[in-house]
Design a protein around this motif. Structure first.
Motif, PDB file in Angstrom:
ATOM      1  N   ARG A 255      -6.978  31.179 -18.372  1.00 60.32           N
ATOM      2  CA  ARG A 255      -7.872  31.763 -17.378  1.00 60.32           C
ATOM      3  C   ARG A 255      -8.373  30.645 -16.459  1.00 60.32           C
ATOM      4  O   ARG A 255      -8.438  29.483 -16.845  1.00 60.32           O
ATOM      5  CB  ARG A 255      -9.081  32.448 -18.043  1.00 60.32           C
ATOM      6  CG  ARG A 255      -8.734  33.637 -18.920  1.00 60.32           C
ATOM      7  CD  ARG A 255      -8.297  34.843 -18.087  1.00 60.32           C
ATOM      8  NE  ARG A 255      -8.081  36.002 -18.927  1.00 60.32           N
ATOM      9  CZ  ARG A 255      -6.904  36.321 -19.483  1.00 60.32           C
ATOM     10  NH1 ARG A 255      -5.844  35.544 -19.279  1.00 60.32           N
ATOM     11  NH2 ARG A 255      -6.785  37.409 -20.220  1.00 60.32           N
ATOM     12  N   ALA A 256      -8.752  31.018 -15.222  1.00 60.38           N
ATOM     13  CA  ALA A 256      -9.296  30.059 -14.265  1.00 60.38           C
ATOM     14  C   ALA A 256     -10.617  29.488 -14.789  1.00 60.38           C
ATOM     15  O   ALA A 256     -11.422  30.204 -15.390  1.00 60.38           O
ATOM     16  CB  ALA A 256      -9.515  30.735 -12.911  1.00 60.38           C
TER      17      ALA A 256
ATOM     18  N   PRO B 197      -7.401  35.511 -10.625  1.00 53.68           N
ATOM     19  CA  PRO B 197      -6.566  36.027 -11.717  1.00 53.68           C
ATOM     20  C   PRO B 197      -5.502  35.043 -12.223  1.00 53.68           C
ATOM     21  O   PRO B 197      -4.714  35.401 -13.105  1.00 53.68           O
ATOM     22  CB  PRO B 197      -5.901  37.243 -11.087  1.00 53.68           C
ATOM     23  CG  PRO B 197      -5.772  36.877  -9.636  1.00 53.68           C
ATOM     24  CD  PRO B 197      -6.990  36.074  -9.314  1.00 53.68           C
ATOM     25  N   ARG B 198      -5.468  33.827 -11.705  1.00 57.02           N
ATOM     26  CA  ARG B 198      -4.394  32.918 -12.091  1.00 57.02           C
ATOM     27  C   ARG B 198      -4.430  32.631 -13.604  1.00 57.02           C
ATOM     28  O   ARG B 198      -5.485  32.645 -14.230  1.00 57.02           O
ATOM     29  CB  ARG B 198      -4.462  31.620 -11.293  1.00 57.02           C
ATOM     30  CG  ARG B 198      -5.655  30.736 -11.617  1.00 57.02           C
ATOM     31  CD  ARG B 198      -5.607  29.448 -10.795  1.00 57.02           C
ATOM     32  NE  ARG B 198      -6.690  28.534 -11.132  1.00 57.02           N
ATOM     33  CZ  ARG B 198      -7.846  28.473 -10.498  1.00 57.02           C
ATOM     34  NH1 ARG B 198      -8.071  29.285  -9.469  1.00 57.02           N
ATOM     35  NH2 ARG B 198      -8.779  27.614 -10.870  1.00 57.02           N
ATOM     36  N   GLN B 199      -3.258  32.327 -14.160  1.00 59.28           N
ATOM     37  CA  GLN B 199      -3.123  32.031 -15.579  1.00 59.28           C
ATOM     38  C   GLN B 199      -2.241  30.798 -15.774  1.00 59.28           C
ATOM     39  O   GLN B 199      -1.249  30.607 -15.074  1.00 59.28           O
ATOM     40  CB  GLN B 199      -2.501  33.219 -16.329  1.00 59.28           C
ATOM     41  CG  GLN B 199      -3.380  34.454 -16.388  1.00 59.28           C
ATOM     42  CD  GLN B 199      -2.713  35.563 -17.169  1.00 59.28           C
ATOM     43  OE1 GLN B 199      -1.892  36.318 -16.627  1.00 59.28           O
ATOM     44  NE2 GLN B 199      -3.049  35.675 -18.440  1.00 59.28           N
ATOM     45  N   PHE B 200      -2.601  29.976 -16.755  1.00 60.59           N
ATOM     46  CA  PHE B 200      -1.823  28.780 -17.109  1.00 60.59           C
ATOM     47  C   PHE B 200      -1.489  27.934 -15.882  1.00 60.59           C
ATOM     48  O   PHE B 200      -0.392  27.417 -15.746  1.00 60.59           O
ATOM     49  CB  PHE B 200      -0.540  29.176 -17.845  1.00 60.59           C
ATOM     50  CG  PHE B 200      -0.780  29.972 -19.089  1.00 60.59           C
ATOM     51  CD1 PHE B 200      -1.238  29.353 -20.242  1.00 60.59           C
ATOM     52  CD2 PHE B 200      -0.557  31.343 -19.118  1.00 60.59           C
ATOM     53  CE1 PHE B 200      -1.469  30.084 -21.393  1.00 60.59           C
ATOM     54  CE2 PHE B 200      -0.772  32.079 -20.269  1.00 60.59           C
ATOM     55  CZ  PHE B 200      -1.234  31.453 -21.417  1.00 60.59           C
ATOM     56  N   ASP B 201      -2.483  27.801 -15.013  1.00 57.48           N
ATOM     57  CA  ASP B 201      -2.260  27.085 -13.763  1.00 57.48           C
ATOM     58  C   ASP B 201      -2.454  25.581 -13.964  1.00 57.48           C
ATOM     59  O   ASP B 201      -3.226  25.147 -14.825  1.00 57.48           O
ATOM     60  CB  ASP B 201      -3.216  27.597 -12.688  1.00 57.48           C
ATOM     61  CG  ASP B 201      -2.845  27.114 -11.300  1.00 57.48           C
ATOM     62  OD1 ASP B 201      -1.970  27.735 -10.678  1.00 57.48           O
ATOM     63  OD2 ASP B 201      -3.426  26.099 -10.855  1.00 57.48           O
TER      64      ASP B 201
END
Length: 222
Positions: A90-91, A106-110
């Protein structure tokens, strides 16, 4: 969709999913770090994409809070030190600001949502395989399975608070000290064997005799 196209699609998506990788400290201020992944990214066409710097990265130390008393075990970090980067699903912006609400992004594993854990790079140093060990330069503290605690190093062991030894205190290289304004007080028997006891000042033992008229004599003369 054929299998080849499906695999290419999956590979493309996975290329943007980050889990864990080695990283390098760029700077550290004791609160958060600037880091960069240690490994650049190779694109499908063979080009190599340099790793970007990631800012405001939390560093994972052993830490706790019990009844408002904070406990922390940490080590110094300098540019170039290796770390393990773990990427959040999660961000992290809100969490880094003290909020536990659901992230707006909503980004994941960034790549931008990393935690850094100091790590020993293989071949750089050797850990003690037998004892619990704390090492810094030439100073080390070893806790052995037999119950010994061994503090070693070329410097000075300083205690800046009152100390109580509840077991036998043994020394092998002499004992030196300054009693300061409080002086030095010893209670109980003192057994001396060998050598000579010397003093540059008067030694008083508080010993008195009864004189010829049943009075008490004074202590030793200065």
């Amino acid at each position: 969709m054929d299998v080849t196209a499906l695999r290419q699609l999956i590979a493309t998506e996975l290329a943007e999913v980050h889990t864990t990788m080695p990283g390098v400290i760029v700077s550290y201020d004791g609160r958060s770090a600037v880091v960069r992944p240690a490994l650049p990214k190779q694109l499908a066409n063979g080009d190599v994409l340099p790793a970007p710097q990631i800012v405001q990265v939390p560093v994972c130390w052993l830490s706790g809070d019990v009844g408002g008393v904070h406990a922390l075990i940490s080590v110094p970090l300098k540019p170039g030190d290796p770390v393990k980067l773990s990427f959040s699903e999660r961000a992290l912006e809100g969490w880094l600001s003290g909020s536990d609400d659901a992230p707006d992004d909503p980004r994941q594993f960034d790549l931008s949502d990393a935690f850094a854990t100091p790590v020993l790079r293989p071949g750089a140093h050797a850990a003690d395989p037998e004892n619990v060990s704390v090492q810094f330069g030439e100073c080390s503290l070893k806790l052995t399975p037999s119950g010994d605690a061994i503090l070693g190093g070329p410097g000075t062991f300083r205690v800046q608070m009152p100390a109580v030894f509840e077991k036998l205190l043994t020394y092998k290289a002499g004992l030196a000290g300054d009693g300061g304004n409080a002086g030095t007080v010893l209670r109980g028997d003192i057994n001396h064997t060998g050598g000579v006891i010397t003093s540059s000042s008067v030694v008083e033992d508080g010993h008195h005799h009864t004189d010829s008229i049943n009075g008490r004599t004074s202590g030793p003369e200065s």
